[in-house]
Write a protein that holds these residues in place. Structure first.
Motif, mmCIF file in Angstrom:
data_model
loop_
_atom_site.group_PDB
_atom_site.id
_atom_site.type_symbol
_atom_site.label_atom_id
_atom_site.label_comp_id
_atom_site.label_asym_id
_atom_site.label_seq_id
_atom_site.Cartn_x
_atom_site.Cartn_y
_atom_site.Cartn_z
ATOM 1 N N ILE A 188 16.997 2.813 0.311
ATOM 2 C CA ILE A 188 17.658 1.545 0.648
ATOM 3 C C ILE A 188 18.966 1.806 1.394
ATOM 4 O O ILE A 188 19.334 1.072 2.325
ATOM 5 C CB ILE A 188 17.896 0.727 -0.638
ATOM 6 N N ARG A 189 19.669 2.858 1.020
ATOM 7 C CA ARG A 189 20.989 3.134 1.614
ATOM 8 C C ARG A 189 20.914 3.850 2.966
ATOM 9 O O ARG A 189 21.923 3.922 3.676
ATOM 10 C CB ARG A 189 21.816 3.976 0.636
ATOM 11 N N GLN A 256 4.355 4.637 -3.589
ATOM 12 C CA GLN A 256 5.157 5.802 -3.241
ATOM 13 C C GLN A 256 6.449 5.361 -2.564
ATOM 14 O O GLN A 256 6.431 4.451 -1.731
ATOM 15 C CB GLN A 256 4.360 6.729 -2.321
ATOM 16 N N SER A 257 7.522 6.031 -2.906
ATOM 17 C CA SER A 257 8.807 5.669 -2.296
ATOM 18 C C SER A 257 8.756 5.845 -0.785
ATOM 19 O O SER A 257 9.193 4.982 -0.022
ATOM 20 C CB SER A 257 9.915 6.531 -2.901
ATOM 21 N N LEU A 258 8.239 6.970 -0.339
ATOM 22 C CA LEU A 258 7.961 7.211 1.075
ATOM 23 C C LEU A 258 6.451 7.327 1.219
ATOM 24 O O LEU A 258 5.849 8.273 0.704
ATOM 25 C CB LEU A 258 8.626 8.504 1.556
ATOM 26 N N PRO A 259 5.795 6.379 1.879
ATOM 27 C CA PRO A 259 4.331 6.423 1.970
ATOM 28 C C PRO A 259 3.856 7.697 2.651
ATOM 29 O O PRO A 259 4.422 8.127 3.658
ATOM 30 C CB PRO A 259 3.992 5.174 2.785
ATOM 31 N N MET A 359 9.492 -2.036 1.642
ATOM 32 C CA MET A 359 8.952 -2.147 0.290
ATOM 33 C C MET A 359 9.937 -1.685 -0.778
ATOM 34 O O MET A 359 9.636 -1.755 -1.970
ATOM 35 C CB MET A 359 7.683 -1.295 0.189
ATOM 36 N N ALA A 360 11.125 -1.209 -0.365
ATOM 37 C CA ALA A 360 12.022 -0.540 -1.309
ATOM 38 C C ALA A 360 12.503 -1.467 -2.419
ATOM 39 O O ALA A 360 12.568 -1.058 -3.590
ATOM 40 C CB ALA A 360 13.208 0.057 -0.561
ATOM 41 N N TRP A 361 12.859 -2.695 -2.099
ATOM 42 C CA TRP A 361 13.383 -3.581 -3.145
ATOM 43 C C TRP A 361 12.318 -3.905 -4.181
ATOM 44 O O TRP A 361 12.592 -3.995 -5.383
ATOM 45 C CB TRP A 361 13.942 -4.856 -2.526
ATOM 46 N N LYS A 362 11.062 -4.081 -3.702
ATOM 47 C CA LYS A 362 9.973 -4.299 -4.658
ATOM 48 C C LYS A 362 9.788 -3.067 -5.533
ATOM 49 O O LYS A 362 9.642 -3.174 -6.761
ATOM 50 C CB LYS A 362 8.673 -4.614 -3.920
ATOM 51 N N HIS A 363 9.804 -1.873 -4.910
ATOM 52 C CA HIS A 363 9.673 -0.653 -5.692
ATOM 53 C C HIS A 363 10.842 -0.498 -6.671
ATOM 54 O O HIS A 363 10.649 -0.022 -7.807
ATOM 55 C CB HIS A 363 9.611 0.556 -4.766
#
Length: 414
Positions: A188-189, A256-259, A359-363
């Motif tokens: 996210i950052r 996955q955080s990074l697909p 997708m990061a906020w959902k993850h």
């Protein structure tokens, strides 16, 4: 002992092993032997909290089709079997005889008549009331508990070990979830990286099947990049009996955080998930296809592998069937070559970052919820482990304490 209707019951009471009491009863139209047995059950209370009433004498288990000595006879009808699960402190006022209370004659079981059933329950209430008021009732329960205490202690130890292992595993899962939380926060950052705009210039790509046999060529043109669905490229394809659009991006079905994998959808995707129908769905060999292909990795991806990829023909909005074999063979070749073409882009990593940030906020929220669930599950597992260890120690204490003999204090109690 008083019975209903002002009648009385006379019994000769003998203390047996393991906390059992034998009642040899006599009354008008009633004679025979009842044995009251404290039930010591796996998973139940450490000291028995329920009673079984056995019809007939004897300490050994007896088959349901075998008679016991001196089985009771009430109003001329012999009783056979037993009834269990009786709470001595709250005996039911209604019918409570279990399914194994019957009459056995000539090898056949018969239901008790209403009159016999009611009188049997009345007798059992009187016997249980007497048992409940014994001054050495606690010693009876201890004597009943000791024979099974060792086996039940082992059982509780096994349950405790299982709960402890589960707690350790959950602790590891919590650590992994915290690491994932840190990764998602880092994504996210991160500052987004430049992504190249759609290039309308056509590119010719060769097609091969899973045996590396040529299937001709297709002309590919970029229509949209990173627009409706972050991290994707929409390609318009013509040639080699293929016409229409395909949307290519990263794996979308694994958290996955990074697909890591790749996803190719038939048509121009406007949303990441759950599109029943897309614009410009392609035709392959004249057959219109829908759906898509999702793959968890790119390591095994070549122009000829994986061999058989999804090719679905829609019949209605929600139903369909697999495409013919020749169509599926050509569609698989198109999916593979477009995935490789997408991964070969110079901005493939910025596109992957864009998909990850989308997708990061959902993850992040999912991982936080997962952490809360894991913490609750671990707390419950640790609580179960403590409870089972405490019960194990209580069973061990029963074995360590001195067991009173059945012919002394228990006879006096009876």
């Amino acid at each position: 002992m008083p019975l209903a209707g002002g009648k009385t019951l006379t019994a000769r009471i003998t203390a047996l092993q393991h906390g059992r009491l034998r009642f040899v009863v006599r009354s008008a139209h009633i004679r025979g032997t009842f044995v009251l047995i404290p039930e010591h059950l796996r998973g139940g209370s450490v000291l028995p909290s329920r009673l079984r009433v056995q019809f007939g004498d004897g300490m050994d288990d007896c088959g349901y089709y075998e008679h016991r000595p001196d089985e009771p006879v009430i109003f001329g009808m012999p009783l056979h079997g037993w009834t269990d699960g009786i709470d001595p402190d709250h005996v039911s006022d209604g019918w409570f005889l279990g399914r194994y209370a019957a009459s056995l004659r000539a090898g056949a079981h018969r239901q008790l008549t209403t009159t016999v059933r009611r009188r049997t329950e009345d007798v059992i209430r009187a016997l249980v009331a007497h048992w409940r008021n014994l001054p050495n009732r606690h010693e009876l329960l201890l004597a009943a508990a000791r024979p099974k205490a060792d086996a039940l202690a082992v059982h509780e130890a096994e349950l405790a070990a299982q709960a402890e292992d589960e707690a350790v595993e959950l602790q590891g899962q919590r650590a992994a979830a915290r690491r994932r939380l840190n990764v998602v926060t880092g994504i996210i950052r991160r500052r987004p990286r430049p992504i190249r705009a759609a290039d309308p210039a056509p590119v010719r790509l060769p097609l091969v099947d899973y045996r590396n046999r040529t299937l001709g060529t297709i002309t590919v043109r970029e229509v949209a990049v990173n627009e409706d669905v972050a991290g994707t490229v929409v390609y318009e394809v013509h040639g080699a009996r293929v016409h229409g659009r395909f949307t290519v991006g990263r794996d979308i079905y694994r958290p996955q955080s990074l697909p890591q994998g790749v996803h190719v959808a038939y048509g121009h995707a406007r949303a990441r998930y759950f599109e029943y129908e897309r614009d410009h769905e392609p035709t392959v060999n004249g057959v219109r296809l829908d759906g898509g292909w999702d793959h968890s990795t790119t390591d095994d991806l070549t122009a000829s592998t994986p061999d058989q990829l999804p090719a679905h023909v829609r019949l209605t909005r929600t139903t369909g069937h697999s495409a013919p074999a020749a169509t599926a063979r050509r569609a698989s070749a198109v999916l593979r070559v477009l995935a490789l073409h997408y991964l070969d882009r110079p901005d493939a990593e910025p596109l992957r970052l864009a998909a990850a940030q989308d997708m990061a906020w959902k993850h992040l929220n999912d991982t936080r919820q997962k952490l809360r669930d894991l913490r609750r599950e671990q707390t419950a597992a640790e609580r179960r482990a403590r409870q089972h260890r405490a019960r194990e120690q209580q069973y061990r204490a029963l074995l360590a304490s001195a067991a009173p003999g059945p012919d002394t204090a228990l006879r006096r109690a009876a």
